[in-house]
Enzyme design. Structure first.
Site, short mmCIF file in Angstrom:
data_model
loop_
_atom_site.label_atom_id
_atom_site.label_comp_id
_atom_site.label_asym_id
_atom_site.label_seq_id
_atom_site.Cartn_x
_atom_site.Cartn_y
_atom_site.Cartn_z
N SER A 194 0.80 -1.22 0.00
CA SER A 194 0.00 0.00 0.00
C SER A 194 0.83 1.27 0.00
O SER A 194 0.45 2.27 -0.60
CB SER A 194 -0.93 0.01 1.22
OG SER A 194 -1.72 -1.14 1.25
N HIS A 202 0.19 4.18 4.95
CA HIS A 202 -0.37 4.85 3.77
C HIS A 202 0.09 6.31 3.71
O HIS A 202 0.41 6.83 2.64
CB HIS A 202 -1.89 4.78 3.81
CG HIS A 202 -2.42 3.38 3.73
ND1 HIS A 202 -3.73 3.06 4.02
CD2 HIS A 202 -1.81 2.21 3.39
CE1 HIS A 202 -3.91 1.76 3.86
NE2 HIS A 202 -2.76 1.23 3.49
#
Length: 225
Positions: A87, A139
């Site tokens: 991610s 993230h």
């Protein structure tokens, strides 16, 4: 803390579940347009160069954030957190594309379409809500490194620098595997001696093979982290 430095790389390619892997693959597939944008300075070569940077820098940034939260703010919860997944890199490329090509659309799973200009932060909030285990800091680190690349704060990657960086990554990867005892490379010896001379690396004859021996400085009273 245990010298497993290779996990900075392998954690990016490890996933908790099939759903986790599918989600990241779908998002990455949607970002494939980057390879076709050579006319605005992106393209396949750019993609390969900066994917390498995103994997390393986002991983290091996550570790740095965890270290500050643990040591400075005494949030011991992060000592037990396992952060894995691609991610960070996906969010990094999402951010780069939103800056370089703000008119693009991000298609997820074939039915969810997001304006790329808002996609990084929309996806950050969206994943944090629907997937409570999602690493917000992971993230966020991808977004930060993505902006640093898109705004030119990190630039100048070429084939030479990419290959050099890959070589150093492989070297550190192998030495950390050996030194931590996680994998036994029989041909490799790392020996610490009390010597005031500079570190030296040499091959020594050992039976029917060759052994790489490294002499390092012994620094009593100091900790290497």
């Amino acid at each position: 803390m245990e010298g497993h430095h290779w996990r900075i790389i392998t954690s990016a390619f490890s996933h908790i579940s099939i759903l986790h892997l599918v989600f990241n693959m779908s998002a990455l597939w949607s970002l494939g347009v980057i390879e076709q944008l050579g006319h605005i300075g992106l393209g396949v070569e750019y993609y390969l160069h900066y994917t390498l940077l995103l994997v390393v820098l986002s991983g290091l940034l996550v570790l740095g954030m965890y270290h500050i939260l643990i040591q400075k703010f005494k949030v011991d919860y992060f000592r037990r957190v396992t952060a894995v997944g691609y991610s960070c890199v996906v969010f990094g490329w999402m951010t780069i594309l939103s800056t370089k090509q703000p008119s693009s659309k991000l298609e997820l799973f074939g039915f969810l379409s997001l304006p790329i200009s808002f996609a990084p932060f929309e996806s950050l909030i969206f994943t944090s809500i629907i997937v409570p285990q999602a690493s917000f800091l992971g993230h966020l680190s991808g977004i930060i490194v993505g902006y640093a690349i898109a705004w030119g704060l990190i630039h100048g990657m070429s084939n030479y620098w990419a290959i050099s960086m890959l070589g150093w990554i492989i070297l550190v990867f192998i030495f950390s595997l050996k030194k931590s005892g996680a994998y036994n490379f029989n041909f490799l010896e790392i020996e610490s001696v009390t010597d005031t001379s500079l570190p030296s690396v040499r091959f020594l004859a050992s039976g029917n093979g060759r052994t790489l021996q490294m002499s390092t400085l012994s620094d009593v009273g100091s900790n290497l982290v």
